[in-house]
Design a protein around this motif. Structure first.
Motif, mmCIF file in Angstrom:
data_model
loop_
_atom_site.group_PDB
_atom_site.id
_atom_site.type_symbol
_atom_site.label_atom_id
_atom_site.label_comp_id
_atom_site.label_asym_id
_atom_site.label_seq_id
_atom_site.Cartn_x
_atom_site.Cartn_y
_atom_site.Cartn_z
ATOM 1 N N THR A 193 0.988 -1.075 -0.205
ATOM 2 C CA THR A 193 -0.050 -0.088 0.106
ATOM 3 C C THR A 193 0.902 1.634 -0.078
ATOM 4 O OG1 THR A 193 0.233 -0.328 2.299
ATOM 5 C CG2 THR A 193 -1.280 -0.741 1.531
ATOM 6 N N GLY A 195 3.464 4.581 -1.043
ATOM 7 C CA GLY A 195 2.938 5.297 -2.120
ATOM 8 C C GLY A 195 4.054 4.350 -3.175
ATOM 9 N N TYR A 197 4.894 2.090 -4.610
ATOM 10 C CA TYR A 197 4.558 1.021 -5.965
ATOM 11 C C TYR A 197 4.020 1.385 -6.931
ATOM 12 C CZ TYR A 197 4.750 -3.238 -2.765
ATOM 13 O OH TYR A 197 5.174 -3.638 -1.683
ATOM 14 N N GLU A 198 3.332 3.432 -6.614
ATOM 15 C CA GLU A 198 2.550 3.692 -7.625
ATOM 16 C C GLU A 198 3.733 4.862 -8.397
ATOM 17 O OE1 GLU A 198 0.334 5.429 -10.512
ATOM 18 O OE2 GLU A 198 -0.091 3.554 -9.586
ATOM 19 N N GLU A 199 4.256 5.517 -7.842
ATOM 20 C CA GLU A 199 5.438 7.105 -7.666
ATOM 21 C C GLU A 199 6.875 5.556 -8.588
ATOM 22 O OE1 GLU A 199 6.080 8.308 -3.856
ATOM 23 O OE2 GLU A 199 5.257 9.204 -3.794
ATOM 24 N N LYS A 201 6.922 2.676 -10.569
ATOM 25 C CA LYS A 201 6.676 1.742 -11.157
ATOM 26 C C LYS A 201 6.922 1.903 -12.486
ATOM 27 C CE LYS A 201 2.107 3.424 -12.742
ATOM 28 N NZ LYS A 201 -0.163 3.116 -12.818
ATOM 29 N N ASN A 202 6.867 2.651 -12.962
ATOM 30 C CA ASN A 202 7.792 3.007 -14.164
ATOM 31 C C ASN A 202 9.033 2.717 -14.756
ATOM 32 O OD1 ASN A 202 5.245 3.013 -15.687
ATOM 33 N ND2 ASN A 202 4.740 4.702 -15.347
ATOM 34 N N THR A 208 7.422 -5.913 -9.754
ATOM 35 C CA THR A 208 6.048 -5.667 -10.376
ATOM 36 C C THR A 208 5.628 -5.688 -8.701
ATOM 37 O OG1 THR A 208 5.772 -7.439 -11.492
ATOM 38 C CG2 THR A 208 6.303 -5.850 -12.805
ATOM 39 N N LYS A 209 4.601 -4.942 -8.997
ATOM 40 C CA LYS A 209 3.503 -4.881 -7.938
ATOM 41 C C LYS A 209 2.701 -5.946 -7.672
ATOM 42 C CE LYS A 209 -0.025 -2.376 -5.100
ATOM 43 N NZ LYS A 209 -1.094 -1.837 -5.313
ATOM 44 N N ILE A 253 9.997 -0.364 -6.272
ATOM 45 C CA ILE A 253 8.875 0.392 -5.444
ATOM 46 C C ILE A 253 8.422 -0.382 -4.188
ATOM 47 C CG2 ILE A 253 7.407 -0.140 -7.939
ATOM 48 C CD1 ILE A 253 7.184 -2.728 -7.413
#
Length: 321
Positions: A193, A195, A197-199, A201-202, A208-209, A253
């Motif tokens: 959960t 942040g 992971y999203e920030e 991810k690229n 990978t999540k 991530i």
């Protein structure tokens, strides 16, 4: 653009990043059966190819049914201390050859004998099999070769999760604890959960999540909620830990797993140092690149501070000189 991405200088188009992403793609991005088999084979091959070949002596042994490896540096060896190292791989992959990459590097960097072990993997052997194996090797070393004060616990990714959990269990049981903890990109929160992971991810060329959440599900196997401190030591008791040295890459991530751990240890009155490599990724120290060599030098400096009393300089102080 968020703050973390502003700091990152990773070039996703260079040859190393392309190779990392290609390997990750071939080895699978989930913990499903076919992907997991490929991932395990990839880690085995990478261990055989990437582990240091010179300046170390290797001996195999077993603790019960647990295969173990002792790596001793050939030069500047200090037999008074040892490192017990738990490899990463999400608790679902990895073995002695994969562990040898970092185990050998730590032995050379510190001068200490490093012990690694091949713990049982999920989903075939879910929680608490791996943790039980780690505790068995700890008890073997502390009963037969070293005092707890002579042992440094080290771990990367899931191995970082394991050594933190082991130390928390030792404290809860009123038992002696290791001299300090060395953590490389530790996986401290299985909820997925945070942040980063999203920030990231690229930017993350390795994880990978989906892979992480699949690995968590395989390891927990219905034994409880991922936020339970048995699986996510970030939410457990952090008071009373020995000194902790955490290394992470800005472009991973799992970055928040390291940052939050450092913050919570400090809030609990403990001692924790966090080293973030701006160009790094998840456990970048395994790769044969200059930044990995610099990271092992910083780890060596930290050990000199904790063990020998030599003043430790953080990386910002070193850059000023």
């Amino acid at each position: 653009m968020n703050k973390n991405n502003q700091h990152s200088r990773i070039n996703l188009n260079n040859s190393l990043m392309k190779a990392l992403r290609a390997v990750n793609s071939l080895s699978g991005k989930s913990a499903e059966d076919t992907d997991l088999k490929n991932h395990r084979k990839t880690l085995e091959r990478s261990g055989r190819l990437a582990s240091p070949k010179g300046n170390i002596s290797i001996r195999h042994f077993k603790v019960g049914n647990i295969p173990c490896e002792m790596i001793k540096p050939d030069f500047a060896h200090n037999p008074q201390y040892a490192i017990l190292y738990a490899h990463g791989g999400g608790y679902i992959s990895g073995g002695l050859f994969f562990a040898r990459i970092l185990a050998a590097k730590m032995a050379i960097a510190t001068g200490f004998t490093t012990y690694s072990f091949e713990y049982r993997l999920a989903p075939e052997n879910p929680y608490p099999a791996a943790l039980d194996d780690g505790m068995a090797v700890w008890e073997y070393l502390t009963k037969n070769r070293y005092t707890p004060e002579q042992i440094i616990l080290a771990g990367d990714s899931a191995g970082g999760n394991m050594i933190l959990r082991l130390t928390q269990d030792l404290i809860a049981g009123g038992n002696p604890i290791p001299r300090c903890l060395l953590m490389f990109s530790p996986w401290t929160d299985m909820t997925g959960t945070s942040g980063s992971y999203e920030e990231m991810k690229n930017l993350d060329p390795v994880l990978t999540k989906k892979y992480i959440l699949d690995a968590a599900n395989a390891y927990i196997s219905g034994a409880g909620d991922p936020s339970d401190s048995r699986f996510s030591p970030l939410y457990g008791e952090l008071a009373g830990l020995p000194p902790v040295f955490i290394m992470a890459g800005r472009n991973e991530i799992l970055l928040d797993d390291s940052i939050l751990l450092r913050d919570k240890i400090l809030e609990a009155g403990g001692k924790a140092d966090l080293d973030i490599e701006e160009d790094g990724w998840h456990v970048y120290q395994q790769m044969p690149v200059p930044m990995a060599k610099r990271a092992m030098k910083r780890l060596s400096n930290y050990i000199c501070s904790e063990i020998y009393g030599v003043k430790f300089q953080n990386r910002h102080e070193q850059q000023k000189q």
